[in-house]
Design a protein around this motif. Structure first.
Motif, PDB file in Angstrom:
ATOM      1  N   LEU A 249       0.661  -0.819  -0.343  1.00 14.61           N
ATOM      2  CA  LEU A 249       0.034   0.037  -0.010  1.00 14.61           C
ATOM      3  C   LEU A 249       1.210   1.335   0.428  1.00 14.61           C
ATOM      4  N   GLU A 250       0.625   1.979  -0.407  1.00 15.22           N
ATOM      5  CA  GLU A 250       1.222   3.513  -1.682  1.00 15.22           C
ATOM      6  C   GLU A 250       0.642   4.536  -1.146  1.00 15.22           C
ATOM      7  N   CYS A 251       1.133   5.525  -0.096  1.00 17.50           N
ATOM      8  CA  CYS A 251       0.833   7.394  -1.053  1.00 17.50           C
ATOM      9  C   CYS A 251       0.955   8.107  -0.843  1.00 17.50           C
ATOM     10  N   ASN A 252       0.907   9.626  -1.198  1.00 19.72           N
ATOM     11  CA  ASN A 252       1.995  11.106  -1.058  1.00 19.72           C
ATOM     12  C   ASN A 252       1.402  11.780  -0.200  1.00 19.72           C
ATOM     13  N   ILE A 253       1.954  11.767   0.635  1.00 20.48           N
ATOM     14  CA  ILE A 253       1.922  13.155   1.532  1.00 20.48           C
ATOM     15  C   ILE A 253       2.811  14.396   1.443  1.00 20.48           C
ATOM     16  N   ASP A 254       2.251  15.316   1.390  1.00 18.86           N
ATOM     17  CA  ASP A 254       2.711  16.583   1.855  1.00 18.86           C
ATOM     18  C   ASP A 254       2.426  17.508   2.630  1.00 18.86           C
ATOM     19  N   ASP A 255       1.195  17.165   3.606  1.00 20.45           N
ATOM     20  CA  ASP A 255       0.781  17.921   4.138  1.00 20.45           C
ATOM     21  C   ASP A 255       0.958  17.229   6.092  1.00 20.45           C
ATOM     22  N   MET A 256       1.848  17.333   6.091  1.00 22.66           N
ATOM     23  CA  MET A 256       1.146  16.423   7.474  1.00 22.66           C
ATOM     24  C   MET A 256       2.665  16.563   8.078  1.00 22.66           C
ATOM     25  N   THR A 257       3.046  16.980   9.421  1.00 25.49           N
ATOM     26  CA  THR A 257       4.216  17.263   9.787  1.00 25.49           C
ATOM     27  C   THR A 257       5.059  15.976  10.142  1.00 25.49           C
ATOM     28  N   GLY A 258       6.299  15.745  10.476  1.00 24.51           N
ATOM     29  CA  GLY A 258       6.823  14.713  10.782  1.00 24.51           C
ATOM     30  C   GLY A 258       6.632  14.608  12.485  1.00 24.51           C
ATOM     31  N   GLU A 259       6.039  14.339  13.089  1.00 21.09           N
ATOM     32  CA  GLU A 259       5.782  14.156  14.652  1.00 21.09           C
ATOM     33  C   GLU A 259       4.008  13.625  13.895  1.00 21.09           C
ATOM     34  N   GLN A 260       2.880  13.825  13.228  1.00 24.72           N
ATOM     35  CA  GLN A 260       1.646  13.450  12.773  1.00 24.72           C
ATOM     36  C   GLN A 260       2.102  11.848  12.040  1.00 24.72           C
ATOM     37  N   LEU A 261       2.873  12.021  10.918  1.00 22.15           N
ATOM     38  CA  LEU A 261       3.795  11.137  10.388  1.00 22.15           C
ATOM     39  C   LEU A 261       3.869   9.961  11.161  1.00 22.15           C
ATOM     40  N   GLY A 262       4.974  10.547  12.345  1.00 19.25           N
ATOM     41  CA  GLY A 262       6.058   8.877  13.139  1.00 19.25           C
ATOM     42  C   GLY A 262       4.888   8.262  13.939  1.00 19.25           C
ATOM     43  N   PHE A 265       2.945   5.876  11.357  1.00 22.95           N
ATOM     44  CA  PHE A 265       4.160   4.733  11.152  1.00 22.95           C
ATOM     45  C   PHE A 265       3.526   4.188  12.508  1.00 22.95           C
ATOM     46  N   GLU A 266       3.809   4.349  13.925  1.00 24.43           N
ATOM     47  CA  GLU A 266       3.191   3.852  14.834  1.00 24.43           C
ATOM     48  C   GLU A 266       2.832   2.295  15.256  1.00 24.43           C
ATOM     49  N   LYS A 267       1.551   3.239  14.775  1.00 24.41           N
ATOM     50  CA  LYS A 267       0.211   2.770  14.382  1.00 24.41           C
ATOM     51  C   LYS A 267      -0.133   1.407  13.633  1.00 24.41           C
ATOM     52  N   LEU A 268       0.316   2.144  11.743  1.00 23.01           N
ATOM     53  CA  LEU A 268       0.157   0.302  11.581  1.00 23.01           C
ATOM     54  C   LEU A 268       1.772  -0.252  11.792  1.00 23.01           C
ATOM     55  N   MET A 269       2.370   0.310  12.261  1.00 23.20           N
ATOM     56  CA  MET A 269       3.325  -1.318  12.334  1.00 23.20           C
ATOM     57  C   MET A 269       3.075  -1.909  14.103  1.00 23.20           C
ATOM     58  N   GLU A 270       2.311  -1.414  14.790  1.00 18.86           N
ATOM     59  CA  GLU A 270       1.137  -1.931  15.979  1.00 18.86           C
ATOM     60  C   GLU A 270       0.127  -2.676  15.617  1.00 18.86           C
ATOM     61  N   ALA A 271      -0.121  -2.407  14.771  1.00 16.56           N
ATOM     62  CA  ALA A 271      -1.192  -3.431  13.831  1.00 16.56           C
ATOM     63  C   ALA A 271      -1.139  -4.774  13.434  1.00 16.56           C
ATOM     64  N   GLY A 272       0.760  -5.314  13.152  1.00 16.67           N
ATOM     65  CA  GLY A 272       1.161  -5.822  12.511  1.00 16.67           C
ATOM     66  C   GLY A 272       1.307  -6.130  10.892  1.00 16.67           C
ATOM     67  N   ALA A 273       1.650  -4.836  10.450  1.00 18.08           N
ATOM     68  CA  ALA A 273       2.260  -4.993   9.122  1.00 18.08           C
ATOM     69  C   ALA A 273       3.643  -5.387   9.002  1.00 18.08           C
ATOM     70  N   ILE A 306      -4.965   3.946   6.963  1.00 16.13           N
ATOM     71  CA  ILE A 306      -4.121   4.724   6.439  1.00 16.13           C
ATOM     72  C   ILE A 306      -5.076   6.120   6.597  1.00 16.13           C
ATOM     73  N   PHE A 307      -6.100   5.775   6.470  1.00 13.79           N
ATOM     74  CA  PHE A 307      -7.166   6.946   6.094  1.00 13.79           C
ATOM     75  C   PHE A 307      -7.681   7.580   7.281  1.00 13.79           C
ATOM     76  N   LYS A 308      -7.608   7.001   8.227  1.00 11.35           N
ATOM     77  CA  LYS A 308      -7.681   7.400   9.788  1.00 11.35           C
ATOM     78  C   LYS A 308      -6.789   7.855  10.367  1.00 11.35           C
ATOM     79  N   HIS A 309      -5.318   7.649   9.639  1.00  7.39           N
ATOM     80  CA  HIS A 309      -3.874   8.992  10.743  1.00  7.39           C
ATOM     81  C   HIS A 309      -3.180   9.540   9.687  1.00  7.39           C
ATOM     82  N   THR A 310      -3.764   9.457   8.682  1.00  7.63           N
ATOM     83  CA  THR A 310      -3.319  10.290   7.542  1.00  7.63           C
ATOM     84  C   THR A 310      -3.944  11.047   6.531  1.00  7.63           C
ATOM     85  N   THR A 311      -3.588  12.046   6.093  1.00  9.06           N
ATOM     86  CA  THR A 311      -4.445  13.138   5.097  1.00  9.06           C
ATOM     87  C   THR A 311      -4.404  12.789   3.739  1.00  9.06           C
ATOM     88  N   THR A 312      -3.877  11.218   2.945  1.00 12.87           N
ATOM     89  CA  THR A 312      -4.479  10.884   1.821  1.00 12.87           C
ATOM     90  C   THR A 312      -4.917  10.984   1.355  1.00 12.87           C
TER      91      THR A 312
END
Length: 376
Positions: A249-262, A265-273, A306-312
């Motif tokens: 799964l891939e998407c491009n994002i240009d309107d999120m801060t590093g903290e938000q992306l981090g 990232f954490e939530k996706l790994m916790e879910a078992g990616a 991804i839809f929940k935690h990003t703006t893509t």
């Protein structure tokens, strides 16, 4: 992949989790030794017993310490954990769990997080439950933890604030967004410590994972419910294979801060990616952005995350056929965890680092010593 399955149909508490995981160990001495690395200022005695209840054999775990009626805030507990001779991974996970516990207490009592205080006995008990849980996950070489619906109980219980309905407010706050049930004899079935360890470390599942059954354990709680008060745990090793089919799964994002992306990232790994990574991009309107990539076995849950935690606005989905070296397993050598994948062995860096700090030598010296043992 070694998966730990937790059956929480009778509830969950810190001591039930510890007791159940102890059932997988052939020797408890290494666990006791690592508990001694917790630099608690109180005089602490650890009691581990094998007993039979509800027609099954299992373990009990209990912490006995002096009571000086002192209380500790989150910063005090973090200092205790940080001062211990533990791996950085165990420290980080333990502090994260305590932070979630403080968040819940802060929310339900309407006070700031730094004002939350843990009573002395409760604090010491909880420190050993939380840190002990992560020590056991490390000793058992667990890659993933999954749990059934958590039984929260029903009825009422007495606490320092008087009589309150079950589940208590802290447990309700911690368990938001997770699968729960309320069954069986009335009483408090889930404690805040048990709930926070589930929410910090495990994901919901509908049943036992597929694979080879390695071991199982039963951990008993202190309360004597007629219908049962134990937590069953099972370790399953996934089937070995050399080929599989996964989703990218891939998407491009240009309107999120590093903290938000981090955080995403954490939530996706916790879910078992299987893996999550980011790559820098130069996007339209001369904006700097990132490409977020997620590798997973099942796509739907991760699309929603991804839809929940990003703006893509959209996600590119592709099926990928991959060739893998084989399933990974772990072994312990000189107190260091070694990851074995096919014919390749690799020491876990955090264990090597911890051993180097303990002996006050270079990391290279620890690696060289492990290599010497391999040659012999």
């Amino acid at each position: 992949m070694r998966t730990l399955f937790l059956d929480c149909s009778f509830g969950v508490s810190g001591d039930m989790l510890i007791s159940s995981l102890l059932g997988h160990l052939k020797d408890e001495s290494e666990f006791r030794k690592k508990l001694d690395d917790i630099k608690c200022p109180n005089e602490v005695e650890v009691e581990i017993e094998t007993t039979k209840r509800y027609h099954v054999k299992g373990k009990t775990f209990r912490i006995i310490c002096e009571n000086n009626l002192q209380s500790r805030c989150l910063d005090d507990i973090i200092k205790i954990i940080e001062s211990g001779n533990l791996s950085q991974e165990i420290k980080q996970k333990s502090i994260k769990a305590f932070s979630l516990l403080a968040d819940a207490e802060s929310a339900v009592h309407g006070i700031s997080k730094d004002k939350v205080h843990f009573h002395e006995i409760g604090a010491v008990d909880t420190i050993f439950d939380i840190v002990g849980f992560y020590i056991l996950l490390d000793l058992l070489c667990i890659d993933k933890v999954v749990n059934t619906h958590v039984n929260l109980g029903s009825g009422k219980f007495i606490c320092e604030h008087g009589e309150m309905p079950v589940p208590g407010p802290a447990v309700l706050e911690i368990m938001k967004g997770r699968n729960i049930i309320s069954e069986g004899e009335e009483g408090e079935r889930a404690t805040p410590t048990g709930a926070v360890l589930i929410c910090a470390s495990s994901v919901d599942t509908d049943g036992l994972p597929k694979g080879k059954l390695i071991s199982y354990g039963y951990g008993f709680g202190e309360k004597k419910f007629k219908d049962g008060n134990y937590l069953r745990s099972v370790i399953v090793d996934g089937q070995s294979c050399t080929d599989d089919y996964v989703y990218l799964l891939e998407c491009n994002i240009d309107d999120m801060t590093g903290e938000q992306l981090g955080y995403a990232f954490e939530k996706l790994m916790e879910a078992g990616a299987l893996d999550v990574w980011q790559q820098p991009l130069h996007m339209k309107k001369n904006r700097v952005g990132i490409k977020l990539s997620v590798l997973c076995l099942e796509k739907d849950d991760f699309v929603n995350l991804i839809f929940k935690h990003t703006t893509t606005r959209g996600i590119r989905i592709s099926g990928v056929h991959r060739k893998i070296r084989g399933d990974s397993s772990f072994k312990i050598k000189d107190g260091i965890k070694i990851k074995v994948t096919g014919n390749m062995e690799k020491p876990e860096f955090e264990d090597v680092k911890c051993e180097a700090e303990k002996r006050d030598v270079s990391i290279k010296k620890i690696y060289n010593k492990l290599e010497e043992h391999n040659e012999h």
